[in-house]
Scaffold this active site. Structure first.
Site, PDB file in Angstrom:
ATOM      1  N   TYR A   1      -4.506 -11.336   9.119  1.00  0.00           N
ATOM      2  CA  TYR A   1      -4.754 -10.864  10.477  1.00  0.00           C
ATOM      3  C   TYR A   1      -5.331 -11.949  11.372  1.00  0.00           C
ATOM      4  O   TYR A   1      -5.965 -11.669  12.384  1.00  0.00           O
ATOM      5  CB  TYR A   1      -5.638  -9.595  10.401  1.00  0.00           C
ATOM      6  CG  TYR A   1      -4.945  -8.600   9.501  1.00  0.00           C
ATOM      7  CD1 TYR A   1      -3.856  -7.876   9.977  1.00  0.00           C
ATOM      8  CD2 TYR A   1      -5.262  -8.498   8.150  1.00  0.00           C
ATOM      9  CE1 TYR A   1      -3.136  -7.034   9.151  1.00  0.00           C
ATOM     10  CE2 TYR A   1      -4.548  -7.654   7.306  1.00  0.00           C
ATOM     11  CZ  TYR A   1      -3.494  -6.928   7.816  1.00  0.00           C
ATOM     12  OH  TYR A   1      -2.761  -6.116   6.985  1.00  0.00           O
TER      13      TYR A   1
ATOM     14  N   HIS B   1       0.795  -1.239   0.000  1.00  0.00           N
ATOM     15  CA  HIS B   1       0.000   0.000   0.000  1.00  0.00           C
ATOM     16  C   HIS B   1       0.824   1.284   0.000  1.00  0.00           C
ATOM     17  O   HIS B   1       0.298   2.342  -0.338  1.00  0.00           O
ATOM     18  CB  HIS B   1      -0.919   0.052   1.228  1.00  0.00           C
ATOM     19  CG  HIS B   1      -1.999  -0.985   1.222  1.00  0.00           C
ATOM     20  ND1 HIS B   1      -2.898  -1.116   0.186  1.00  0.00           N
ATOM     21  CD2 HIS B   1      -2.330  -1.933   2.136  1.00  0.00           C
ATOM     22  CE1 HIS B   1      -3.740  -2.108   0.465  1.00  0.00           C
ATOM     23  NE2 HIS B   1      -3.415  -2.629   1.636  1.00  0.00           N
TER      24      HIS B   1
ATOM     25  N   ASP C   1      -4.915 -12.408   3.913  1.00  0.00           N
ATOM     26  CA  ASP C   1      -6.121 -11.862   4.561  1.00  0.00           C
ATOM     27  C   ASP C   1      -7.396 -12.138   3.770  1.00  0.00           C
ATOM     28  O   ASP C   1      -8.486 -11.795   4.225  1.00  0.00           O
ATOM     29  CB  ASP C   1      -5.969 -10.364   4.875  1.00  0.00           C
ATOM     30  CG  ASP C   1      -5.342  -9.579   3.750  1.00  0.00           C
ATOM     31  OD1 ASP C   1      -5.157 -10.139   2.643  1.00  0.00           O
ATOM     32  OD2 ASP C   1      -5.025  -8.394   3.968  1.00  0.00           O
TER      33      ASP C   1
ATOM     34  N   ASP D   1      -3.750 -10.500  -2.189  1.00  0.00           N
ATOM     35  CA  ASP D   1      -4.122  -9.946  -0.894  1.00  0.00           C
ATOM     36  C   ASP D   1      -5.602  -9.525  -0.956  1.00  0.00           C
ATOM     37  O   ASP D   1      -6.105  -9.163  -2.015  1.00  0.00           O
ATOM     38  CB  ASP D   1      -3.244  -8.715  -0.633  1.00  0.00           C
ATOM     39  CG  ASP D   1      -3.289  -8.220   0.789  1.00  0.00           C
ATOM     40  OD1 ASP D   1      -2.364  -8.543   1.559  1.00  0.00           O
ATOM     41  OD2 ASP D   1      -4.262  -7.506   1.142  1.00  0.00           O
TER      42      ASP D   1
HETATM   43 ZN   LIG Z   1      -4.439  -6.849   2.926  1.00  0.00          ZN
END
Ligand SMILES: [Zn+2]
Length: 386
Positions: A300, A132, A256, A167
């Site tokens: 996560y 990101h 994730d 992702d």
């Molecule tokens: Zn992510």
């Protein structure tokens, strides 16, 4: 069994990339994945892994090939403070030493890329995938964009790069970073930006200038799982790779999108991740001289991140993976318990609770139609392919 040596990068100091105990992002999950990967590959007759365990932070000069000087100054100043200051408008704070910690993960990706290029074999960088970060700002727990800097290095050397991002979040830093580049094919599967950070990655975002038609975004609705991503992957990715002929493939292997993740709402299973890795590995071997770099990314839920990343690394080595019903090693389970302070999973697979997916065949048809119109190319379904 294919006995392929790979390179793997893990320096225990990667754990210093740490926003604090109450922050969702933690390299500890990746560290547990590395331990499990070590267990898989250190058994008798397992394929050799060439480890790189000492990684010095990337230089400012290298970081400046993607990040702006003013932003590097900001992170440098924040890194020297005793406390935390926000590095973006969201959830990416500084912490003491954050400059060096983030730069070390960048260096890991550079080392992995160099190994891929020199040895023509896969490399595994589970701490990386911080997709990101933008040239001028941190974003989404990412301070420096190790994958963009690796892609940039290959592009600067004149190579064509296929960057594939699975992702759950759109890999905005990489896609916009190379939006106009004719040397970067960017294919990104993610939860629809209307329902998840960072809110980008729509089919009509196809690139600009030389990069036009090379940015391919596949947003999936919440609760979509293998039944959505796998048919799309099979239909879209191999033909694009065949056409683009990448010289390096980079897979951002965030976990994730796995069912039960704490931040995203997709429902992939380990089998989906494995099919994707196998497909890219086979393509890399046959068509790209083995040059495949696999990084980590988001994730996560430690029990999914650790097991899925370990299996991804295992696949790269060509090892036979334990079946989902096989028990995890007890010493690893104990380390898991000590590290995340919750009881460890017992087996390599499951248990996962899934919500019934509302993904329908018509959803695939309409997403493919949108892509075909935006990109000006067709993606026949396998049933109608010649
Ligand atoms: Zn992510």
């Amino acid at each position: 069994m294919t006995r392929t040596a790979i390179s793997a990068v893990w320096d225990e100091r990667f754990l210093e990339y740490d926003f604090g105990a109450d922050h969702p992002f933690s390299e500890r999950s990746r560290g547990l994945g590395v331990r499990l990967f070590e267990w898989l590959t250190e058994r008798p007759n397992a394929p050799g892994v060439e480890w790189v365990r000492e990684v010095e932070p990337a230089s400012r000069e290298l970081l400046a090939t993607f990040h702006e000087g003013e932003y590097l100054d900001l992170v440098d100043r924040a890194s020297r403070l005793g406390g935390r200051v926000p590095l973006d408008a969201g959830d990416t704070p500084s912490f003491p030493g954050c400059f060096e910690s983030a730069a070390r993960i960048v260096a890991g990706a550079q080392i992995a890329l160099r190994s891929v290029r020199e040895h023509h074999r896969p490399a595994f960088h589970p701490a990386g995938g911080l997709h990101h970060a933008h040239p001028d700002r941190a974003s989404g727990f990412c301070i420096f964009n190790d994958v963009a800097l690796a892609v940039g290095r290959a592009v600067a050397d004149g190579l064509r790069v296929a960057y594939i991002d699975i992702d759950a979040h759109h890999g905005d830093g990489v896609m916009y970073g190379f939006y106009g580049s004719g040397r970067v094919l960017d294919i990104d599967f993610h939860q629809d930006g209307r329902t998840l950070f960072p809110g980008t990655g729509f089919p009509e975002e196809v690139g600009s200038g030389d990069g036009s038609g090379l940015k391919v975004n596949l947003p999936l609705p919440p609760y979509a799982g293998d039944e959505a991503i796998l048919p799309l992957f099979r239909r879209i990715v191999p033909p694009l790779l065949d056409w683009f002929r990448p010289e390096v493939i980079v897979l951002q292997h965030g976990v994730d999108g796995h069912a039960g993740d704490a931040l995203a709402r997709l429902q992939y299973t380990p089998e989906a991740y494995e099919e994707i890795v196998r497909t890219l590995l086979a393509f890399a071997r046959e068509r790209a001289e083995g040059r495949l770099l696999v990084t980590g990314g988001g994730g996560y839920r430690p029990e999914s991140v650790s097991r899925v990343l370990a299996r991804a690394g295992g696949l790269l080595t060509g090892i036979d993976l334990p079946p989902p019903t096989a028990r995890l090693p007890e010493e690893w389970r104990y380390e898991y318990f000590r590290t995340v302070d919750e009881s460890a999973p017992v087996h390599w697979g499951g248990p996962d609770q899934r919500i019934p997916s509302r993904w329908r065949h018509e959803d695939e048809a309409s997403l493919v139609l949108e892509l075909e119109q935006a990109l000006g190319r067709s993606f026949p379904s396998s049933a109608s392919a010649p």
